[in-house]
Design a protein around this motif. Structure first.
Motif, mmCIF file in Angstrom:
data_model
loop_
_atom_site.group_PDB
_atom_site.id
_atom_site.type_symbol
_atom_site.label_atom_id
_atom_site.label_comp_id
_atom_site.label_asym_id
_atom_site.label_seq_id
_atom_site.Cartn_x
_atom_site.Cartn_y
_atom_site.Cartn_z
ATOM 1 N N LYS A 58 0.844 -1.190 0.000
ATOM 2 C CA LYS A 58 0.000 0.000 0.000
ATOM 3 C C LYS A 58 0.880 1.240 0.000
ATOM 4 N N GLU A 59 0.520 2.174 -0.859
ATOM 5 C CA GLU A 59 1.312 3.396 -0.963
ATOM 6 C C GLU A 59 0.857 4.384 0.099
ATOM 7 N N GLU A 60 1.817 4.898 0.803
ATOM 8 C CA GLU A 60 1.519 5.884 1.844
ATOM 9 C C GLU A 60 2.273 7.160 1.509
ATOM 10 N N TRP A 61 1.517 8.234 1.263
ATOM 11 C CA TRP A 61 2.112 9.522 0.927
ATOM 12 C C TRP A 61 1.835 10.487 2.083
ATOM 13 N N THR A 62 2.867 11.154 2.487
ATOM 14 C CA THR A 62 2.718 12.095 3.595
ATOM 15 C C THR A 62 2.708 13.545 3.133
ATOM 16 N N TYR A 63 3.117 13.798 1.884
ATOM 17 C CA TYR A 63 3.207 15.200 1.454
ATOM 18 C C TYR A 63 1.835 15.857 1.360
#
Length: 198
Positions: free
Chosen positions: A94-99
């Motif tokens: 699963k892709e987790e993006w914090t930006y």
């Protein structure tokens, strides 16, 4: 005395002059021998050709039933009982993006150049300066035929009166340059762009 012509050999006619050399006899023709290797290769090619014809006629995927009708044999592959093959890839992470969360409340500062560097006065374009008003009016008419509006301004100089043909004012220099290119295509050259002077 009688001569026996029946048993006599025929005589060759005599040739006058120089005797020509007789032509050599042609060599006897010997039959061409076929090498055993060529014979074997040719036989193999013929056999392979007939085998290919027989193979196409009696295809393995067709079978003849007892009543003489042709039936199609279909091979069905049954999957193995194992749930995962040996070389199966792991599940996609699963892709987790914090930006996205970081940029929601982020403030960006941009440096805007001050207007002090920009010219405050508009531009003008001068296309001619003449001693006679009639010459300036002629140039003004030529410019008018190009769809541009010019004005003739009388200026008192140290050497006398001059009649200048001026276009403008322009808010941006690019507008003046566009009109100068239009006039150059019409044959009016030498137009110069300056700051507006009243």
């Amino acid at each position: 005395m009688r001569s026996d012509y029946a048993n006599s050999k025929p005589r060759k006619p005599r040739q006058r002059g120089k005797s020509k050399a007789s032509k050599p006899a042609a060599a006897p023709v010997t039959p061409h021998k076929v090498s055993p290797l060529k014979l074997v290769v040719g036989l193999a090619v013929v056999v392979a050709f007939f085998y290919a014809l027989w193979f196409l006629k009696h295809d393995d995927t067709e079978a003849v039933s007892s009543n003489g009708t042709e039936q199609k044999v279909v091979e069905v592959k049954v999957p193995t009982t194992s749930s995962k093959p040996k070389d199966a890839l792991p599940p996609k992470p699963k892709e987790e993006w914090t930006y996205q969360k970081e940029l929601e409340n982020k403030q960006v500062e941009v440096d805007v150049p001050e207007k002090a560097n920009q010219p405050t006065r508009p531009y003008q374009m001068q296309c001619g300066s003449f001693r006679k008003d009639s010459q300036a009016q002629e140039l003004k008419a030529v410019i008018a035929f190009q769809g541009l509006e010019a004005q003739v301004r009388k200026v008192n100089g140290s050497s006398g009166d001059w009649y200048k043909v001026i276009l403008g004012p322009y808010d941006h220099k690019r507008q003046a340059e566009r009109d100068r290119h239009t006039l150059q295509r019409a044959g009016v050259n030498g137009c110069m762009i300056w700051f507006w002077q009243s």
